[in-house]
Design an enzyme around this catalytic site. Structure first.
Site, PDB file in Angstrom:
ATOM      1  N   GLU A 265       0.846  -1.214   0.000  1.00 17.61           N
ATOM      2  CA  GLU A 265       0.000   0.000   0.000  1.00 17.61           C
ATOM      3  C   GLU A 265       0.872   1.252   0.000  1.00 17.61           C
ATOM      4  O   GLU A 265       2.078   1.191   0.180  1.00 17.61           O
ATOM      5  CB  GLU A 265      -0.885   0.038   1.255  1.00 17.61           C
ATOM      6  CG  GLU A 265      -2.328  -0.396   1.029  1.00 17.61           C
ATOM      7  CD  GLU A 265      -3.174   0.634   0.280  1.00 17.61           C
ATOM      8  OE1 GLU A 265      -2.652   1.701  -0.115  1.00 17.61           O
ATOM      9  OE2 GLU A 265      -4.363   0.354   0.067  1.00 17.61           O
TER      10      GLU A 265
ATOM     11  N   ARG B  51      -7.404   0.382  13.382  1.00 18.06           N
ATOM     12  CA  ARG B  51      -6.055   0.731  12.924  1.00 18.06           C
ATOM     13  C   ARG B  51      -6.176   1.789  11.834  1.00 18.06           C
ATOM     14  O   ARG B  51      -7.225   1.937  11.207  1.00 18.06           O
ATOM     15  CB  ARG B  51      -5.307  -0.492  12.385  1.00 18.06           C
ATOM     16  CG  ARG B  51      -5.874  -1.086  11.092  1.00 18.06           C
ATOM     17  CD  ARG B  51      -4.820  -1.939  10.396  1.00 18.06           C
ATOM     18  NE  ARG B  51      -5.268  -2.672   9.222  1.00 18.06           N
ATOM     19  CZ  ARG B  51      -5.364  -2.164   7.985  1.00 18.06           C
ATOM     20  NH1 ARG B  51      -5.104  -0.888   7.760  1.00 18.06           N
ATOM     21  NH2 ARG B  51      -5.739  -2.932   6.978  1.00 18.06           N
TER      22      ARG B  51
ATOM     23  N   ASN C  31      -5.513   3.342   8.140  1.00 18.42           N
ATOM     24  CA  ASN C  31      -5.385   2.809   6.793  1.00 18.42           C
ATOM     25  C   ASN C  31      -4.670   3.856   5.947  1.00 18.42           C
ATOM     26  O   ASN C  31      -3.654   4.381   6.370  1.00 18.42           O
ATOM     27  CB  ASN C  31      -6.751   2.391   6.231  1.00 18.42           C
ATOM     28  CG  ASN C  31      -6.609   1.371   5.113  1.00 18.42           C
ATOM     29  OD1 ASN C  31      -5.745   0.488   5.167  1.00 18.42           O
ATOM     30  ND2 ASN C  31      -7.420   1.482   4.075  1.00 18.42           N
TER      31      ASN C  31
ATOM     32  N   GLU D  45      -9.755  -6.069   9.948  1.00 19.52           N
ATOM     33  CA  GLU D  45     -10.553  -6.962   9.120  1.00 19.52           C
ATOM     34  C   GLU D  45     -10.548  -8.389   9.670  1.00 19.52           C
ATOM     35  O   GLU D  45      -9.526  -8.877  10.135  1.00 19.52           O
ATOM     36  CB  GLU D  45     -10.003  -6.971   7.690  1.00 19.52           C
ATOM     37  CG  GLU D  45     -10.197  -5.641   6.984  1.00 19.52           C
ATOM     38  CD  GLU D  45      -9.435  -5.556   5.677  1.00 19.52           C
ATOM     39  OE1 GLU D  45     -10.073  -5.320   4.651  1.00 19.52           O
ATOM     40  OE2 GLU D  45      -8.204  -5.720   5.698  1.00 19.52           O
TER      41      GLU D  45
ATOM     42  N   ASN E 267      -9.826   5.217   2.806  1.00 13.42           N
ATOM     43  CA  ASN E 267      -8.869   4.820   1.781  1.00 13.42           C
ATOM     44  C   ASN E 267      -8.343   6.000   0.977  1.00 13.42           C
ATOM     45  O   ASN E 267      -7.982   7.016   1.547  1.00 13.42           O
ATOM     46  CB  ASN E 267      -9.463   3.704   0.915  1.00 13.42           C
ATOM     47  CG  ASN E 267      -8.543   2.497   0.898  1.00 13.42           C
ATOM     48  OD1 ASN E 267      -7.321   2.656   0.811  1.00 13.42           O
ATOM     49  ND2 ASN E 267      -9.093   1.303   1.001  1.00 13.42           N
TER      50      ASN E 267
ATOM     51  N   ASP F 147      -9.881   1.626  -3.953  1.00 16.23           N
ATOM     52  CA  ASP F 147      -8.847   1.557  -2.913  1.00 16.23           C
ATOM     53  C   ASP F 147      -8.022   2.847  -2.926  1.00 16.23           C
ATOM     54  O   ASP F 147      -8.541   3.916  -2.685  1.00 16.23           O
ATOM     55  CB  ASP F 147      -8.014   0.285  -3.131  1.00 16.23           C
ATOM     56  CG  ASP F 147      -7.287  -0.178  -1.876  1.00 16.23           C
ATOM     57  OD1 ASP F 147      -6.959   0.668  -1.025  1.00 16.23           O
ATOM     58  OD2 ASP F 147      -7.026  -1.389  -1.753  1.00 16.23           O
TER      59      ASP F 147
END
Length: 299
Positions: free
Chosen positions: A18, A101, A103, A121, A154, A204
């Site tokens: 990511e 958490r 992202n 998740e 995101n 995303d």
């Protein structure tokens, strides 16, 4: 228009690759492996990846004006000194939500670090909903909470005139826009500018090009799509050899290369055998557009 070419430049099998960001000072690509708890730096000159392991899921990395980097890990905003491999916490958020958490995160044109949270998740894209929020870390290290009720905070970026903030809450299957005030960092007047089609799957990470068009990585869609935020139309689709494309950024010496991160978490043996490059980092050339250099955190 030159032909589009896609190459896997680093195939370490990230669990959740990511937050790609080009570091001009180092002529290298930074990114994270969230569940692998690693911050990574790939050098096109050496073709090598350097990694720093941290003590919590690390979800985004950004440049820092004074040198080195800032990261979001667990529910903390922190500084990362690369050579010393030293992490220093700036601020701790969502303390009342131990299952949360951070992202995705990105620095705005004024040097503020925007980042959002989500619940951990159970498996990819399956989680307790409405637990997340969007935050900003300012240069004085104070934190502002913009809004909550977020599922999976995101992709994010800013328009070229710095008047619009673009944002993705993945499970809304929408790319949203807000009015944005560069001086104060305040956002408002939320609206949807694009709703994803079924085969595009889950929106995303995201970045913007010098023509003001948005590029969105589609998780489980195996593609990046180019959108016109003014018309809400999809202009282009670039398919990749992996399904779990997670984020994208422009880089290289003139920002004409696109880098795309991907994930391998949630894939069984058979799926992985069909997509051996899952979790790899991909370079796309020949798109015919350039990106905007990343902004560094001012604190």
């Amino acid at each position: 228009m030159s032909a589009i070419s896609i190459e896997c430049v680093a195939n370490q099998g990230c669990r959740i690759g990511e937050s790609p960001v080009w570091d001009e000072r180092e002529s290298a690509l930074l990114y994270v492996d969230i569940t692998g708890r690693r911050v990574c730096r790939w050098s096109p000159a050496t073709k090598q990846v350097q990694t720093i392991t941290v003590d919590a899921p690390v979800s985004s990395v950004a440049l820092r004006k004074s040198g080195d980097y800032v990261i979001t890990l667990g529910t903390r905003f922190a500084a990362l000194k690369w050579k010393e491999q030293l992490v220093t916490t700036f601020a701790h958020i969502d303390k009342d939500k131990p299952n949360n958490r951070f992202n995705d995160g990105k620095v705005d044109p004024a040097g503020r670090y925007f980042a959002g949270t989500m619940a951990e998740e159970v498996r990819p894209a399956v989680l307790e909903r409405h637990q997340g929020a969007l935050y900003t870390l300012s240069s004085d290290l104070s934190v502002v909470k913009h809004f909550d009720q977020v599922d999976i905070s995101n992709g994010l970026d800013w328009s070229l005139d710095h008047k619009t903030f673009f944002y993705i809450d993945s499970l809304s299957y929408s790319v949203d826009a807000f009015d944005y005030d560069l001086q104060t960092g305040k956002i408002g007047n939320r609206r949807s500018i694009y709703r994803l089609e079924k085969e595009e799957s889950i929106p995303d990470g995201m970045c913007i090009d010098t023509e003001g068009k948005l590029w969105v990585a589609c998780y489980d869609g195996g593609r990046v799509i180019r959108l016109d935020p003014e018309t809400g139309k999809r202009l282009q689709t670039v398919k990749l050899p992996v399904d779990k494309t997670t984020s994208c950024c422009f880089g290289g010496k003139d920002y004409s290369e696109m880098y795309v991160t991907s994930a391998s978490d949630g894939m069984d043996k058979e799926w992985r055998s069909r997509q051996p490059q899952a979790g790899g980092i991909f370079k796309i050339t020949g798109l015919g557009v350039k990106g905007v250099p990343p902004y560094p955190f001012a604190g």
